[in-house]
Enzyme design. Sequence first.
Site, PDB file in Angstrom:
ATOM      1  N   SER A 158       0.804  -1.229   0.000  1.00 21.06           N
ATOM      2  CA  SER A 158       0.000   0.000   0.000  1.00 21.06           C
ATOM      3  C   SER A 158       0.836   1.277   0.000  1.00 21.06           C
ATOM      4  O   SER A 158       0.833   2.058   0.961  1.00 21.06           O
ATOM      5  CB  SER A 158      -0.939  -0.024   1.195  1.00 21.06           C
ATOM      6  N   ARG A 173       7.560   6.428  -4.229  1.00 22.85           N
ATOM      7  CA  ARG A 173       8.185   6.970  -3.021  1.00 22.85           C
ATOM      8  C   ARG A 173       7.511   6.336  -1.822  1.00 22.85           C
ATOM      9  O   ARG A 173       6.355   5.935  -1.899  1.00 22.85           O
ATOM     10  CB  ARG A 173       8.058   8.496  -2.946  1.00 22.85           C
ATOM     11  N   ASP A 211      -4.072  -1.278  -1.183  1.00 22.06           N
ATOM     12  CA  ASP A 211      -5.183  -1.576  -0.262  1.00 22.06           C
ATOM     13  C   ASP A 211      -6.512  -0.965  -0.733  1.00 22.06           C
ATOM     14  O   ASP A 211      -7.585  -1.546  -0.514  1.00 22.06           O
ATOM     15  CB  ASP A 211      -4.852  -1.143   1.179  1.00 22.06           C
TER      16      ASP A 211
HETATM   17  C1  GLC Z   1      -0.752   5.996   1.618  1.00 20.56           C
HETATM   18  C2  GLC Z   1      -0.199   5.144   0.488  1.00 20.56           C
HETATM   19  C3  GLC Z   1      -1.321   4.533  -0.322  1.00 20.56           C
HETATM   20  C4  GLC Z   1      -2.293   3.809   0.590  1.00 20.56           C
HETATM   21  C5  GLC Z   1      -2.763   4.717   1.713  1.00 20.56           C
HETATM   22  C6  GLC Z   1      -3.665   3.986   2.704  1.00 20.56           C
HETATM   23  O1  GLC Z   1      -1.427   7.064   1.068  1.00 20.56           O
HETATM   24  O2  GLC Z   1       0.640   5.915  -0.337  1.00 20.56           O
HETATM   25  O3  GLC Z   1      -0.813   3.639  -1.282  1.00 20.56           O
HETATM   26  O4  GLC Z   1      -3.382   3.361  -0.166  1.00 20.56           O
HETATM   27  O5  GLC Z   1      -1.659   5.238   2.409  1.00 20.56           O
HETATM   28  O6  GLC Z   1      -3.028   2.904   3.278  1.00 20.56           O
END
Ligand code: GLC
Length: 498
Positions: A158, A173, A211
Amino acid sequence: MVGLGPRRQPSRKGSMADMPRDLLGEIRRLEDIFTVDTPKLKAISDHFVSELAKGLSKEGGSIPMNPTWCMGFPDGHETGTFLALDMGGTNLRVCEIRLPEGKGEFDIIQSKYRMPEELKSGNAEELWNYIAECLAEFIAYHHEGEKLDKLPLGFTFSYPATQDYIDHGVLQRWTKGFDIDGVEGKDVVPPFEKAIAERGVPIKLTALINDTTGTLIASAYTDSEMRIGCIFGTGCNAAYMEHCGEIPKLEHMNLPKDQEIAINCEWGAFDNEHKILPRTQYDVIVDKDSPRPGQQAFEKMIAGLYLGELFRLVLVDLHENPNVKIFEGQDISVLKQAYSLDSSFLSDIENDPYENLQETHDKFLAELKLKCTKPELELVRRLAELIGTRSARLSACGVAAICKKKGYKTAHVGADGSVFNKYPHFKARGAQALKEILDWDKGRDGKPLVPGQGQDPVDIKPAEDGSGVGAALIAALTLKRVHGGNTYGIRDPESMKN
Ligand code: GLC
């Protein structure tokens, strides 16, 4: 008070009566800087719509809008046995999911492993080895002595990743305070596969997912009105289904215009250029002191990782400000530690049911060694409400923007994450903000709308388990479409068929 959304009864009206003038003035100042009124919500949502489109354009924008190669919704009849791995912020979860014949059904067994804190700022090899060890342990425990074919795995990673294929992902990143060396700018799949191969773990990575995409697909498995998947947790983000014809940056691939593909927005990066969000001096400090300054401007104002820190920074400032001096003469060394308060600290304050805020008083004493006066208690309660309310209202701008972009007048939105599930009033405050942005007066039933009571035209609902069931479903959908001849975004279709 303008647009702050519903509050818990009984009303605490009048409780500011014995407030000293300087603290009252300070509360008014905080209300002013942390309140997002209806016109501002609308302006943010409108700007958000154009930024979503910009992210899909060839030039790109702040919001990454990552195509995920998850192409279309489940029909509820997906079957098979899958592994799912979820690399969350605090835990690593491994699941085995069986999708049986029955529509929308699933069985799940799962284990949870704690992600050691030092791993978050360690190096890549330690990370992949740790993950592979957990997977090996899971398989050894649940399949002792069995001879296994390679099990298909959905890996929920995620973080923002560029995917040329569904089993590929170059980390753009780190977000959410992660800072592991040697991962950014690289495909995370080969080192992961190497670590599991070294341990002889019988797994085939089928899909790397976010996610939010998992949440969207898991929720759509049982609800055909599901249009958006959101996470309001440590981080904040959303995914939705877009038509390939609306994605100029994929034009060179000549995909059918009406083919659907899930887009992981990575909307935490909204307004990194600081054009529209009402940032306070405290938001500026949160950003400056984070491992990736300048990134995730929206996320840093609303996500769980940052709510406690914002609260803490305000309190330290009010202690140090000679005109205010809260906690006068007391030792604030515990409060001085960065990230010493998490969002549950604010939840607890907002949940304090007593008129005299006795629980808040006891909490400050036990955890921060600070004795609050009555006016100080009123101030911290109001501050928690302001920060929690701002989070919910800004989050609603993203949901409204996707609905506006897609022309959805009605939709279900599946939401997950600690803030959505645990933060008091978050749902009701978000629903109230959606009502203001989208100008609803009636609910789906045609009656006057009470936001958050199930009749909202756009209804944000608790989601199914996205990083478990969602990841398994995306793996199942991927295998199904490869077998059916749709190989868009599949690196090696033959290896997927085995
Ligand atoms: C951050 C991550 C993203 C994820 C979110 C919730 O924003 O960059 O990929 O979906 O957190 O976990």
